[in-house]
Design a protein around this motif. Structure first.
Motif: not given
Length: 471
Positions: A241-254
């Motif tokens: 089971l997997a989800q892509p994270i390409l282009g996601r920047d969690f820290e910048t969003a916070v």
């Protein structure tokens, strides 16, 4: 008391200083070890130290000296829940059956933390096989709440939360089936995130196609959790089971969080079990404080009580699936694990079908909600931290609970959604204990849940816990 200023730095600041060679990873580790020495005898958060931690920190220091890129979590000490494998470090699942078990291979989440430069400090306490909302077991005993050691830290990632508060490590890995990253986050005043199913690989485990339990991290701040999530998220070679994270920047969003113009729905009791008035007051104040940041906040009625019984069917099925190789040893498990397995063995195909249909119903209900609102806000827990000697609170708002797990319904009904759910400290109750607020985001919206959590922390900061100032 030891100087805890280095141990309590944020994940970002530790990694920045380590990479800039302003402080060595060995110094950071020693600062956290000093916190273990000072507070663990009372709290029992760390149950096994990594015997190679100092060597690993020294090797990281040598790599930095050679000019190598050591990763975004350079030198950050991490606590690993004792249901997650760490090669060469005793991993007991907090069960007497595995009291001497030493894995030969890291779990995927541990491998990723190491690849990002983190230092594995040791293993953190949890109930046997993570079964329960209080943290105790027959191998290591009871973990206590750092805000009041007579109270429960929650569970099942209770050791991780208690260790974070006291600076034993800067990031805590954990798992969440029915609330195990959110319950202790609420009780101990830290941030926990239940990510979407498949975002973080859960390899290895017997139930490989597990549709409900997830792996994630807790931290003292939303930004810390975002940095940890960035390091461990993404498809894995062995996890189906997997989800892509390409282009996601969690820290910048916070870091760039802004709720101006956003719409939030607040519901006081999504599970229909009642709620402690003091807990609800703190959550309500925190939710409506978002108006001060430019958001719209409406109170709504949202009844998810219908999901309680179907979740218990899925939970029972989960325990049978996960412990299938050990069903012949049922009499050797503790009461919580044994009862969960026995309940799972009685689940019928019709009950499992009902549970899956219920998941579809709740998914559709949130799809409708997100047409009007950006996120849902609701109390993480219906009760404040209870006496640590109790397995679970028997009364919620004067109402007796039917099972030992009913009191965590505000978290487990949201597990049914598969959506990202954060718990952020909303403030302190009248007894000086932390209270958590859940933030439910749209599908694949972990960064948005964490961004809101960061703003709540800015609007409602917690004071320094008394244990850190005690002589």
């Amino acid at each position: 008391m030891p100087d805890d200023s280095l141990a309590l730095l944020s994940v970002h600041e530790i990694a920045r200083r380590v990479r800039a060679r302003e402080v060595s990873p060995v110094e950071v580790l020693e600062a956290c070890m000093a916190q273990v020495d000072a507070h663990n005898p009372r709290l029992n958060a760390v149950v096994t130290l990594n015997p190679r931690a100092r060597d690993e920190a020294a090797e990281l220091e040598r790599r930095i000296a050679r000019g190598e890129d050591v990763g975004a979590l350079a030198g950050v000490p991490v606590g690993i829940k004792d249901v997650t494998e760490v090669a060469g470090v005793r991993t007991t699942y907090c069960s007497p059956l595995f009291a001497d078990h030493v894995p030969t291979e890291d779990a995927e989440v541990v491998r990723r933390l190491r690849a990002a430069g983190a230092i594995i400090l040791g293993k953190t306490n949890t109930p046997e096989f993570a079964a329960g909302g209080n943290t105790f077991n027959d191998v290591f005993g009871v973990t206590r709440n750092p805000w009041n050691p007579d109270r429960s830290p929650g569970g099942s990632t209770g050791g991780g939360a208690a260790g974070l508060v006291t600076g034993m490590f800067a990031l805590a890995q954990g798992t969440d089936l029915g609330g195990s990253l959110r319950i202790p986050a609420s009780f101990c005043g830290v941030v926990g995130l239940r990510p979407s199913v498949g975002l973080v690989p859960t390899w290895p485990q017997e139930y490989a196609w597990d549709p409900i339990q997830v792996t994630g991290v807790m931290g003292r701040t939303a930004q810390d959790v975002a940095l940890g999530l960035q390091a461990v998220a993404g498809p894995g070679e062995y996890a189906p089971l997997a989800q892509p994270i390409l282009g996601r920047d969690f820290e910048t969003a916070v870091r760039g969080a802004d709720v101006r113009g956003k719409r939030f729905a607040y519901c006081r009791d999504i599970a229909g079990i009642g709620i402690d008035a003091d807990v609800e007051r703190v959550c309500r104040d925190a939710a409506f404080a978002l108006r001060d940041a430019g958001a719209t906040v409406d109170e709504i009625e949202l009844d998810l009580a219908y999901a309680r019984r179907p979740f218990l069917a899925l939970r029972g099925h989960w325990f049978v699936s996960q412990l299938y190789p050990h069903l012949d040893k049922l009499e050797h498990f503790g009461v919580n694990v044994a009862n969960n397995v026995r309940a799972g063995l009685k689940v019928t195909p019709v009950e499992l079908a009902e549970a899956e249909v219920t998941r579809k119903r709740i998914w559709d209900q949130f799809r409708d909600l997100f047409r009007t609102y950006d996120q849902l806000l609701t109390p993480t827990m219906a009760v404040p931290p209870f006496p640590v000697e109790e397995n679970f609170p028997r009364l919620v708002a004067g109402r007796e609970m039917e099972t030992y797990i009913d009191w965590v319904a505000p978290t487990f009904v949201l597990s049914m959604t598969g959506l990202p759910v954060a718990s952020v400290p909303a403030g302190l109750d009248s007894a000086g204990m932390p209270v958590g607020l859940q933030i439910v985001a749209r599908p694949q919206g972990e960064e948005h849940a964490l961004a809101t959590a960061g703003i709540v922390q800015r609007l409602r900061p917690l004071p320094r816990p008394p244990i850190l100032s005690a002589g």
